[in-house]
Design an enzyme around this catalytic site. Structure first.
Site: not given
Ligand code: PGA
Length: 261
Positions: A143, A138, A67, A136
């Site tokens: 999302e 994702h 992404d 959440d």
């Molecule tokens: P993080 O992010 O590893 O920094 O917790 C994970 C994500 O948002 O996919």
């Protein structure tokens, strides 16, 4: 899906780096899909160690991005292109040409998204796709309520994700873009082997819903239940809300050694 509970983030990183090593040994020009964020860093660290010690030759490996933020100026240190170059491509000694990602500064974003899906397919598809998970649920930046068959496209971040990511922008949420390009859930499910790493108690609810909840777009990572070979690697804290934790531990402990991850 297979759930592997490891003692800590370092062990998770090493386990996944071993799986990547096994892939690269049998397919030296593998296409490795990488994720950003804090969670995958132990994977990249373990991979770097393998390369540094001469245990693994990654010189033909290709890297692709999951992404990207929309609208950050080219070369911004927190654009995911910059992050992947800094954390993965550079330290592994790979040339920049071995790396592809969506163009978050394109004038025509839909065309850039379509071009990226096409480029992934033309490259032969992703072999291992590393994934983190948002609080959440994702994956990538899909999302909640993302279509489970979505392709690479623009998405709007939730307020929670922008709060979570503000730490990369000097704690200033106003600097976190609202929009991103992300591989769609349908795109991610085309990877031959998605491997999700989750660490820390903050991810325990999202992990439980992903693994033991129903498949639902409100928990995008739950779409991995549809994949015939998806692996979820979690540390003890991230596994703390799994009802079937004992079963997952016993399954992994008795797994035939020829099976690999
Ligand atoms: P993080 O992010 O590893 O920094 O917790 C994970 C994500 O948002 O996919």
């Amino acid at each position: 899906m297979e759930v592997v509970i490891v003692p800590d983030a370092k062990a998770g990183g090493e386990l996944i780096a071993d799986a990547i090593g096994a892939l690269v040994n049998r397919k030296p020009d593998a296409l490795l899909g990488v994720a950003t964020g804090s969670t995958p860093l132990p994977i990249y660290h373990a991979l770097r160690e393998k390369v540094r010690s001469g245990a693994l030759d990654v010189s033909r490996v290709r890297i692709c991005q999951l992404d990207e933020y929309v609208g950050l100026p080219a070369g911004h240190p927190e654009s995911y292109r910059s992050v992947v170059l800094r954390e993965v491509v550079g330290p592994l000694g790979l040339p920049e040409e071995s790396f592809m990602g969506p163009d978050g500064s394109a004038e025509d974003i839909p065309a850039a998204c379509e071009a990226y899906d096409k480029a992934l397919a033309e490259a032969g598809g992703v072999d291992i796709q590393i994934l983190g998970i948002g609080t959440d649920g994702h994956i990538g930046f899909n999302e909640p309520c993302s279509s489970l068959s979505s392709r690479t496209r623009i998405k709007t971040l939730t307020e929670q994700t922008r709060i979570d990511n503000a730490r990369f922008f000097d704690g200033d949420i106003s600097q976190v873009p609202y929009h991103v390009i992300t591989q769609g859930i349908g795109t991610i499910l085309e990877a031959r082997h998605p491997i999700l790493l989750a660490t820390g108690e903050g991810k325990a609810d999202a992990v439980a819903q992903t693994v033991e909840g129903p498949i639902a777009s409100v928990v995008p990572a739950s779409a991995l239940q549809l994949h015939p070979h998806a692996t979820v690697v979690v540390d003890k804290a991230a596994a703390s809300k799994l009802k079937l934790a004992d079963y997952f531990r016993a399954t992994y402990a008795t797994k035939p050694s020829w099976q690999g991850l």
